[in-house]
Every structure is written in C-alpha cells, then in structure tokens.
Motif scaffolding. Sequence first.
Motif, mmCIF file in Angstrom:
data_model
loop_
_atom_site.group_PDB
_atom_site.id
_atom_site.type_symbol
_atom_site.label_atom_id
_atom_site.label_comp_id
_atom_site.label_asym_id
_atom_site.label_seq_id
_atom_site.Cartn_x
_atom_site.Cartn_y
_atom_site.Cartn_z
ATOM 1 N N GLN A 92 10.314 36.007 59.115
ATOM 2 C CA GLN A 92 10.962 36.315 60.377
ATOM 3 C C GLN A 92 10.245 35.641 61.553
ATOM 4 N N VAL A 93 11.005 35.262 62.556
ATOM 5 C CA VAL A 93 10.507 34.601 63.754
ATOM 6 C C VAL A 93 10.530 35.584 64.912
ATOM 7 N N ASP A 94 9.405 35.673 65.579
ATOM 8 C CA ASP A 94 9.329 36.548 66.742
ATOM 9 C C ASP A 94 9.928 35.796 67.931
ATOM 10 N N VAL A 95 11.166 36.128 68.276
ATOM 11 C CA VAL A 95 11.863 35.398 69.346
ATOM 12 C C VAL A 95 11.317 35.742 70.725
ATOM 13 N N THR A 96 10.424 36.716 70.781
ATOM 14 C CA THR A 96 9.834 37.043 72.090
ATOM 15 C C THR A 96 8.675 36.120 72.441
ATOM 16 N N LEU A 97 8.192 35.312 71.444
ATOM 17 C CA LEU A 97 7.116 34.381 71.745
ATOM 18 C C LEU A 97 7.630 33.280 72.669
ATOM 19 N N PRO A 98 6.785 32.790 73.574
ATOM 20 C CA PRO A 98 7.218 31.677 74.435
ATOM 21 C C PRO A 98 7.439 30.419 73.608
ATOM 22 N N GLY A 99 8.417 29.621 73.979
ATOM 23 C CA GLY A 99 8.710 28.392 73.257
ATOM 24 C C GLY A 99 7.626 27.349 73.443
ATOM 25 N N ARG A 100 7.602 26.377 72.538
ATOM 26 C CA ARG A 100 6.667 25.262 72.660
ATOM 27 C C ARG A 100 7.288 24.213 73.567
ATOM 28 N N ARG A 101 6.772 24.097 74.746
ATOM 29 C CA ARG A 101 7.353 23.180 75.728
ATOM 30 C C ARG A 101 7.057 21.735 75.349
ATOM 31 N N MET A 102 8.091 20.922 75.376
ATOM 32 C CA MET A 102 7.933 19.501 75.097
ATOM 33 C C MET A 102 7.327 18.817 76.321
ATOM 34 N N THR A 103 6.213 18.132 76.082
ATOM 35 C CA THR A 103 5.578 17.421 77.186
ATOM 36 C C THR A 103 6.312 16.115 77.467
ATOM 37 N N GLN A 104 6.417 15.789 78.715
ATOM 38 C CA GLN A 104 7.113 14.570 79.111
ATOM 39 C C GLN A 104 6.121 13.442 79.308
#
Length: 344
Positions: A92-104
């Motif tokens: 299961q994935v904890d959807v409350t975790l912050p996403g991994r932001r893609m660096t530009q």
Amino acid sequence: MRDKLKALKIEALAHLQDVLDPQTLNDLRVKYLGKKGALTEILRGMGSLSAEERPLVGQVGNEVRAAIEEVIEAKQNAFQRAETEQRLQAEQVDVTLPGRRMTQGAIHPLNKVIQDMEEIFIGMGYSIAEGPEVETDYYNFEALNLPKNHPARDMQDTFYITEELLMRTQTSPVQIRTMQAMEGEVPVKIICPGKVYRRDDDDATHSFQFNQIEGLVIDKNIRMSDLKGTLQQFVQEMFGPNTQIRLRPSFFPFTEPSAEVDVTCVKCGGSGCRMCKHTGWLEILGCGMVHPKVLEMGGYDPEEYSGFAFGMGVERIAILKYGIDDIRHFYNSDMSFLKQFARI
C-alpha cells in the motif's frame, strides 16, 4: 454403493471444513476427486450393478462430486481473496506523503555565455561558422602563418594524433576554411565558437580544454577603427554600458598589427582593486588586422581586401561576468555551484 458415496461426502466435507492453507486444499482435492481418488475408486464398481441401479448410483456420485467441488471452489476463492488483501496491505502507498518534486534543469553558465555572445554578434550582422575539433596541421598552423618549427607554436602546444592530425588549439582554422569556401567573395563576417585543446596543467585559471569564440571580418577598406568599434559595442552589451576598452600593442603571427584588449574592471569600474591588481583594467582578448599572408592563404588579394580578427575564451568572459574564482568549477558538475545560475 450409495451408502459408501454418502459416507465419502460426509468425510470429505468434514476434512475440507478444517483446511487452512491452499496446499492442504489441493492435497484433499487430489485425494477425493483425482484420477486415483476415493470417488473414482467407488464409481469403478458400477460395472457390477444392475441396469436399474447404475443411473441411481451415477446420480448420487455426481451429487457427491458437485458438493465437494463447490466447497473446494469456495475455499480457493477465500484463499485468493486473503492473498490479495495481504499483498495490498504490504504494497500500500501512503497517499498523504508529499510527492517527489521533479527538479527543473537549467542552461549551463558556459552555454548561457556562449548564447549571449552569439546573440550580440548576430545583432551586429555576423553569422556563425563551425568546424572540426580534430584538425590538420595545415589549417591549425601553416595557413595561419605558423610554418613548421615556428617558435610561436610553443605557446599552443597541443595533443597530436599523428604528425599531421591534432586537436585544434584555436577556432582560427574555421576562419581559413570559411575564407576558402567563399572563394574570394565578400563580405566575410563570421564568429567561430567551439572547444579547443592545449597541453596545459589544470589550475584555477588554466584547462587543457576550454571554449573559444573568434571573429573574422573581410571586405574592402576594413580598418583598425572598425575593429575597435566592434569590440567596444560587444563589451558594453556583455558587461554594461559604462564599460570601456583599451588596446595594447602585442604580437600574433596571424594578425598585423596585433593588440591585447583590456576592459575596465568589472568589480571596481576602473578605480583599482585587488581583482585588477589596482590597475583598473582586465585583459579579455586578443585581436588585430588579418595578416596579408593569411589573406592570401584564404584566397583574398591583400592589396584589395583587408580584415580584422579577434578571439576570446568563453570561460574568461564568464569568470569576469559572474565573479567566479576558479575555472574548474565549470567542469566539476557541482550542483551547488550550477544551481546559482538557474535563473540567469
């Protein structure tokens, strides 16, 4: 025989009721319904029955088989659901975790300086010319008035592949190639960006590989004042409108007369500081009027045509523009250094 079938049904259902894992369930299926299972063994005795009894016993046998299969199927479905639920819980994935932001990403500071320089010269009517990094001795030296054994070659010691092939020490060979391709037509007005190679020890101000941009103009009545006005326009657009230049006499085999070009210090504005060694000036490039022999090598009559040329290191311009203290920062892929230029 019907009694045996009913007894088998009761026994099988009782055993199936207590099954707790898929392997035991499969073992019981084979035991009771397999080709050599208990139900098959009982039904083989139907050959000794009368014609009236066979259908009745066959019907009971089918009912027993159906009852056992129904329980087995129910158990299998229950095990599959439990396995799926267990796997979902484990994955299961904890959807409350912050996403991994893609660096530009961003343009490398050297590429940005090259782009800025190209835009300045394109705005003055220049076009961009390019050539090979692996060059012949003729185009890299001889056609630029540097014959074999000329002492000025020592200043541009490079990496030789064969006696006649080498890694170019400057982008000047592109100038000769362009002149020959033009077959005497004018005007010639180009800049030549690219990587060059010299046998230098890496330190804060030197590298065995660096970027260079050279310029060439050939036409009738081209004068030293045209060169000075071009460079003045360039440095004011690159470093600011108050930047001034001065030309100091120098020597290059491919230009005559030749000059070194200084700009007012980008840090103190010419008043004097540690960066400019309290002179108020910083050297940025070399230039001069194209040597008559180079014009001849390129297919132009020096009695009819004249021209000027200049060359500068991109890293040198970037160091002055952004206040960088070590040329090696450009090549180390240090993200903490490169991120500083993400918004320039």
